[in-house]
Write an enzyme that holds these catalytic residues in place. Structure first.
Site, mmCIF file in Angstrom:
data_model
loop_
_atom_site.group_PDB
_atom_site.id
_atom_site.type_symbol
_atom_site.label_atom_id
_atom_site.label_comp_id
_atom_site.label_asym_id
_atom_site.label_seq_id
_atom_site.Cartn_x
_atom_site.Cartn_y
_atom_site.Cartn_z
ATOM 1 C CG ASP A 199 -1.907 1.110 1.250
ATOM 2 O OD1 ASP A 199 -2.369 1.513 2.332
ATOM 3 O OD2 ASP A 199 -2.221 1.623 0.143
ATOM 4 C CG HIS A 200 -0.517 5.080 0.436
ATOM 5 N ND1 HIS A 200 -0.786 6.127 -0.430
ATOM 6 C CD2 HIS A 200 -1.641 4.889 1.147
ATOM 7 C CE1 HIS A 200 -2.027 6.554 -0.225
ATOM 8 N NE2 HIS A 200 -2.571 5.820 0.717
ATOM 9 C CD GLU B 100 -6.510 1.406 -4.541
ATOM 10 O OE1 GLU B 100 -7.390 0.532 -4.596
ATOM 11 O OE2 GLU B 100 -6.251 2.062 -3.511
ATOM 12 C CE LYS C 115 -4.710 8.302 6.922
ATOM 13 N NZ LYS C 115 -5.087 7.411 5.803
HETATM 14 O O1 LIG Z 1 -1.690 4.596 7.728
HETATM 15 C C1 LIG Z 1 -1.338 4.361 6.557
HETATM 16 O O2 LIG Z 1 -0.276 4.733 6.027
HETATM 17 C C2 LIG Z 1 -2.275 3.553 5.655
HETATM 18 O O3 LIG Z 1 -3.157 2.780 6.463
HETATM 19 C C3 LIG Z 1 -3.104 4.448 4.725
HETATM 20 O O4 LIG Z 1 -3.734 5.424 5.504
HETATM 21 C C4 LIG Z 1 -4.119 3.593 3.959
HETATM 22 O O5 LIG Z 1 -3.855 3.726 2.581
HETATM 23 C C5 LIG Z 1 -5.533 3.999 4.198
HETATM 24 O O6 LIG Z 1 -6.092 4.821 3.500
HETATM 25 C C6 LIG Z 1 -6.211 3.330 5.332
HETATM 26 O O7 LIG Z 1 -7.494 3.833 5.527
#
Ligand SMILES: O=C(O)[C@@H](O)[C@H](O)[C@H](O)C(=O)CO
Length: 490
Positions: A165-166, A274, A316
């Site tokens: 992710d990311h 993605e 968040k």
């Molecule tokens: O905290 C993070 O770096 C990840 O969880 C990021 O926020 C994730 O892509 C997300 O959107 C979780 O809701």
């Protein structure tokens, strides 16, 4: 299987036989060998019975004549993957709704799995961003180890994803793919043009003139003096709007092209791809999304899902902040564009956005990836608040001490001083902090500092191990509410 060996195991480990707990859903017979997951004095192990090929491949302590006690190691996870394909991650493609479940502790997966009974969505159980790995000190291999053993513990055979992710660097993408990850979320935030909205016409023309003539010709021919009907909306690009899209998204699209053709397409397994443009200052307009979608289409790049930066705030761990009618209009257009080009809309920071989940479910109609992570960490902290008040107070204070440092990693508007003073709250009310937006964000973003304190970390894991069914129960309620409100569970 366990009961007849409890005495052998308890004497080997010098533990009370009652401290040996089996997970019956994990039990499997493979080519004459038997295997089951159990917890011995608080630590999970694989028990293998037999002398066949499967048992012989596992690394562990042999207890003659045919018992072996095996650690939940990376090597043993690979053996499990080899003999039990359901413990390996899968890709799901563009048509199946998926739900990301980031687990910063590596112990939430059994609870996550139980959320998906009667759900049309498939869980992406292994999901951590590079940011989370850096802050927790875990690796992509460890994340997948934890998930595979949990899938085995639950005997879950419904399929799951694994999302790197990311990711912003190709080395990280390669590492995740080499670990067998079946989803890559490419973070283009550093490639998105900044300050373009403020540029004058002259500045726009000068910047556009620096681009290759054939590219300028192609985009001019493609977008100018034309109408694009997507769903019920007609889109046009005047020259300035087109140049702004080129300057905002042009470099990002070049990066997507490199990653797609050099990594995603060359992977030795199916990968969901993605595109994340959500962590940017500028809101993704529908016109900007259309430009990106058409450029990807022109380049024959197939994304599985795309995460735009929505109007308003997707912060968040708390609900949506913004104008609902503006959000609904923009969501409708983004969903229509994604649907037109055949990919899913992805909602990042999808945790706790309860007020807009019905709209998201309505306009995506299951063509959706919803991503959560920190909210699962907060449910664990909720268990700590319930079961170990002293530890919770230490965690809360650690969070307060490091909140300003943690803000370097996450955009939040929380003001911890607006939450109740810790000393004013009795033990029985500590869990209420998890319902206050300011303390939710305080605890959400300081996880790296909390887990960086080995005393807090060890006691946190010990408390959660002693209360794992309570943790699973909180997740089933909390994530179950997400799934139901967004229309992915009855
Ligand atoms: O905290 C993070 O770096 C990840 O969880 C990021 O926020 C994730 O892509 C997300 O959107 C979780 O809701």
């Amino acid at each position: 299987m366990i009961s007849e060996y409890k005495e052998t195991i308890s004497s080997f480990f010098s533990v009370d036989p009652e401290s040996i707990i089996a997970y019956p859903a994990s039990y499997k017979q493979i080519e004459g060998d038997q295997i089951i997951l159990c917890k011995i004095a608080g630590e999970k192990k694989l028990l293998a019975l037999g002398n066949g090929l499967f048992s012989s491949r596992l690394h562990g302590e042999p207890l003659p004549p045919s018992l072996k006690i095996c650690p939940l190691s990376h090597e043993n996870r690979l053996v499990l993957n080899q003999f039990l394909p359901y413990t390996r991650p899968s890709a799901f493609g563009r048509k199946i709704a998926t739900f990301g479940l980031g687990d910063r502790l590596g112990i939430a997966t059994p609870g996550h799995i139980r959320c998906f009974e009667r759900s049309s969505a498939r869980p992406v159980l292994a999901q951590q961003s590079k940011r989370e790995l850096d802050l927790t000190g875990r690796t992509y291999a460890q994340v997948l180890d934890d998930v595979s053993f949990a899938v085995f513990q639950e005997g879950y055979q419904g399929g799951f994803g694994a999302d790197g992710d990311h990711l912003k660097q190709t080395d990280d993408i390669k590492e995740a793919l080499d670990c067998g990850y079946t989803m890559i979320t490419l973070d283009c935030s550093e490639k998105i043009g900044k300050g373009i909205e403020a540029m004058t016409s002259q500045q726009l023309e000068q910047a556009f003139a620096n681009l290759p003539a054939d590219y300028r010709q192609r985009v001019g021919d493609t977008y100018l003096n034309r109408e694009f009907l997507i769903g019920l909306e007609e889109y046009r690009f005047n020259r300035e709007e087109l140049i702004r899209c080129v300057l905002i998204y042009g470099l990002a699209i070049e990066f997507v092209k490199e990653v797609f053709f050099d990594y995603i397409q060359k992977a030795d397994h199916a990968v969901d791809f993605e595109l994340s443009i959500d962590e940017t200052e500028a809101v993704t307009t529908a016109q900007g999304h259309l430009f990106v979608a058409m450029e990807l289409d022109h380049l024959k790049i197939e994304v599985t899902s795309l995460a735009p930066r929505f109007i308003g705030e997707f912060q968040k761990g708390i609900d949506y902040i913004g104008n609902f009618s503006e959000f609904e209009q923009q969501l409708k257009e983004h969903a229509a564009i994604a649907d037109h080009f055949g990919y899913k809309l992805s909602i990042h920071s999808g945790s706790d956005k309860f007020s807009v989940f019905p709209l998201i479910g309505l306009y995506t109609a299951g063509r959706l990836h919803l991503k959560t992570s920190g909210t699962n960490w907060l449910e664990a902290i909720g268990v700590i608040a319930e079961k170990n008040p002293k530890l919770y107070r230490s965690i809360h204070q650690k969070a307060l001490d490091h909140f300003e440092q943690a803000r370097a990693f996450y955009h939040v508007s929380a003001d911890p001083s607006k939450a109740a003073e810790l000393s004013s709250i009795g033990d029985e009310a500590l869990a209420d902090y998890l319902t206050d937006v300011n303390s939710r964000q305080l605890l959400h973003i300081t996880y790296g500092f909390i887990l960086g304190d080995s005393r807090l970390k060890d006691e946190l894991y010990r408390t959660l191990s002693q209360n794992e069914e309570r943790y699973y129960g909180r997740l089933i309620t909390h994530i179950g509410r997400h799934l139901q409100l967004v229309g992915l569970k009855d």
